[in-house]
Design an enzyme around this catalytic site. Structure first.
Site, PDB file in Angstrom:
ATOM      1  N   ARG A 107       0.886  -1.173   0.000  1.00 26.14           N
ATOM      2  CA  ARG A 107       0.000   0.000   0.000  1.00 26.14           C
ATOM      3  C   ARG A 107       0.920   1.218   0.000  1.00 26.14           C
ATOM      4  O   ARG A 107       1.586   1.501   0.992  1.00 26.14           O
ATOM      5  CB  ARG A 107      -0.895  -0.024   1.242  1.00 26.14           C
ATOM      6  CG  ARG A 107      -1.884   1.150   1.350  1.00 26.14           C
ATOM      7  CD  ARG A 107      -2.723   0.972   2.607  1.00 26.14           C
ATOM      8  NE  ARG A 107      -3.536   2.131   2.912  1.00 26.14           N
ATOM      9  CZ  ARG A 107      -4.809   2.273   2.580  1.00 26.14           C
ATOM     10  NH1 ARG A 107      -5.417   1.310   1.912  1.00 26.14           N
ATOM     11  NH2 ARG A 107      -5.482   3.354   2.915  1.00 26.14           N
ATOM     12  N   HIS A 134      -7.208   1.442  -6.633  1.00 27.15           N
ATOM     13  CA  HIS A 134      -7.479   0.667  -5.407  1.00 27.15           C
ATOM     14  C   HIS A 134      -8.291  -0.575  -5.794  1.00 27.15           C
ATOM     15  O   HIS A 134      -9.468  -0.695  -5.443  1.00 27.15           O
ATOM     16  CB  HIS A 134      -8.242   1.546  -4.420  1.00 27.15           C
ATOM     17  CG  HIS A 134      -8.248   1.030  -3.013  1.00 27.15           C
ATOM     18  ND1 HIS A 134      -7.596  -0.116  -2.624  1.00 27.15           N
ATOM     19  CD2 HIS A 134      -8.853   1.516  -1.891  1.00 27.15           C
ATOM     20  CE1 HIS A 134      -7.778  -0.309  -1.328  1.00 27.15           C
ATOM     21  NE2 HIS A 134      -8.542   0.657  -0.858  1.00 27.15           N
ATOM     22  N   GLN A 137     -10.391  -2.911  -3.195  1.00 28.95           N
ATOM     23  CA  GLN A 137     -11.627  -2.329  -2.696  1.00 28.95           C
ATOM     24  C   GLN A 137     -12.783  -2.612  -3.656  1.00 28.95           C
ATOM     25  O   GLN A 137     -13.885  -2.971  -3.233  1.00 28.95           O
ATOM     26  CB  GLN A 137     -11.467  -0.820  -2.510  1.00 28.95           C
ATOM     27  CG  GLN A 137     -12.730  -0.117  -2.034  1.00 28.95           C
ATOM     28  CD  GLN A 137     -13.177  -0.588  -0.668  1.00 28.95           C
ATOM     29  OE1 GLN A 137     -12.408  -0.513   0.295  1.00 28.95           O
ATOM     30  NE2 GLN A 137     -14.403  -1.077  -0.566  1.00 28.95           N
ATOM     31  N   ASP A 225     -16.876   8.792  -1.625  1.00 26.64           N
ATOM     32  CA  ASP A 225     -15.617   8.632  -0.896  1.00 26.64           C
ATOM     33  C   ASP A 225     -15.328   9.963  -0.206  1.00 26.64           C
ATOM     34  O   ASP A 225     -15.985  10.970  -0.461  1.00 26.64           O
ATOM     35  CB  ASP A 225     -14.493   8.252  -1.860  1.00 26.64           C
ATOM     36  CG  ASP A 225     -13.268   7.685  -1.148  1.00 26.64           C
ATOM     37  OD1 ASP A 225     -13.292   7.574   0.095  1.00 26.64           O
ATOM     38  OD2 ASP A 225     -12.284   7.349  -1.838  1.00 26.64           O
ATOM     39  N   CYS A 266     -16.164   3.309   0.763  1.00 18.45           N
ATOM     40  CA  CYS A 266     -15.052   2.425   1.135  1.00 18.45           C
ATOM     41  C   CYS A 266     -14.580   2.638   2.563  1.00 18.45           C
ATOM     42  O   CYS A 266     -13.833   1.810   3.092  1.00 18.45           O
ATOM     43  CB  CYS A 266     -13.909   2.561   0.140  1.00 18.45           C
ATOM     44  SG  CYS A 266     -13.121   4.189   0.131  1.00 18.45           S
ATOM     45  N   ARG A 294     -13.974  -6.995   2.165  1.00 14.71           N
ATOM     46  CA  ARG A 294     -12.552  -6.849   1.865  1.00 14.71           C
ATOM     47  C   ARG A 294     -11.825  -8.144   2.250  1.00 14.71           C
ATOM     48  O   ARG A 294     -10.936  -8.613   1.520  1.00 14.71           O
ATOM     49  CB  ARG A 294     -11.950  -5.663   2.634  1.00 14.71           C
ATOM     50  CG  ARG A 294     -12.373  -4.285   2.152  1.00 14.71           C
ATOM     51  CD  ARG A 294     -11.787  -3.937   0.792  1.00 14.71           C
ATOM     52  NE  ARG A 294     -10.336  -3.978   0.789  1.00 14.71           N
ATOM     53  CZ  ARG A 294      -9.543  -2.981   1.199  1.00 14.71           C
ATOM     54  NH1 ARG A 294     -10.081  -1.838   1.635  1.00 14.71           N
ATOM     55  NH2 ARG A 294      -8.233  -3.094   1.154  1.00 14.71           N
TER      56      ARG A 294
END
Length: 308
Positions: A107, A134, A137, A225, A266, A294
């Protein structure tokens, strides 16, 4: 050995197999203690390095728990604990880690770091997030949508707000899974046009609609988001809020979508900013199923990477 770097870099058939496997993995764990090992232990004897240049809650916990449930072990490394790209090149770090571990999840900030890691590693590399995308996700998001509403193919997804890295992966997924995507947000925060055009070239409808009410008409799924990233300067906060305030997802906006439309985020969310409490905690919200998924989606990704 397979890397999982971006949704648009993985074939549609493989992606669908990963989602199917995630459904199976989740069903197999139903009713079991959260700390219990899976009946199958595909990562038994395997060590996975989890590298975090960016801090995380869901990515860190879900990958760590997922590896352990599958019988493996993890080594969690932060940017401050490594010389990644500073005292040592990313390529050299990748070569060294490949001598110690069986898989790497990273990450990080720059996409170039991820790509260099994958180029020089002799073990699978998974994109846990970059500034540009991402993918893990969105695999969880598709898993969540399909367990609530069936196949996402042909559905209409609306992204409201900033055309950021999560939005980019939704655009990648639109092309691979065959759903339409409408972006509604201010022009300065539009998603990368290359991603828009790539999805359109695969035959799906991708639109940019400035009026959020018009954008959500007929929507099956609304997604938001955070307006301000964890690394944005304080001076950016007020400017972004002024740009994005018209795109808040609230009850009034949800009412213009389909009656059974779902809401996703998310997380972490800034409540009463990009989305109201009434939507987040309302009957159309599946944010906590999304967060749980996830774990299951990433377990399926890891199994796919190792050919398990």
């Amino acid at each position: 050995m397979k890397h999982f770097l971006d949704i648009n870099a993985t074939e549609t058939g493989e992606l669908k197999n990963i989602i199917s496997e995630a459904h199976r993995i989740k069903a197999a764990r139903a009713g079991r203690p959260k700390g219990a090992l899976d009946d199958e232990k595909p990562l038994d004897g395997h060590m996975v390095a989890l590298i975090f240049e960016k801090p995380s809650t869901r990515t860190r916990v879900s990958f760590d728990v997922g590896v352990r449930q599958m019988g493996g072990e993890t080594m969690v490394l932060s940017g401050s604990e490594m010389q990644l790209g500073h005292g040592e090149t990313v390529a050299d770090t990748a070569k060294v880690l490949s001598r110690y571990v069986d898989m790497i999840m990273i990450r990080t900030f720059e996409e170039a770091t991820l790509l260099e890691m994958a180029e020089y590693a002799d073990v699978p590399v998974i994109n846990g997030l970059t500034n540009r995308s991402h993918p893990c996700q969105i695999m969880a998001d598709i898993l969540t949508y399909e367990e609530h509403r069936g196949s996402i193919e042909g559905k209409k997804v609306v992204w409201a707000g900033d055309g950021n890295n999560v939005c980019a992966s939704f655009l990648h997924a639109a092309g691979q899974f065959g759903f339409d995507l409408t972006f509604t947000g201010p022009e300065p925060l539009d998603p990368e046009m290359a991603f828009v055009e790539e999805a359109r070239a695969k035959g799906v409808n991708v639109e940019i609609v400035r009026d959020p009410v018009k954008a959500v008409e007929g929507a099956d799924l609304l997604v938001a988001d955070t307006w301000v990233s964890m690394h944005d300067a304080p001076s950016a906060r007020e400017r972004r809020h002024n740009l994005l305030r018209p795109y808040q997802i609230n009850d009034e906006l949800m009412a213009h979508a389909k009656p059974d439309a779902l809401f996703m985020h998310c997380l972490p969310a800034h409540r009463e900013e990009e989305v109201t409490n009434s939507v987040m905690d309302g009957p159309q919200s599946v944010i906590f199923d999304e967060a749980e998924n996830r774990l299951h989606a990433q377990k399926a990704v890891m199994r796919w990477c190792l050919g398990k």
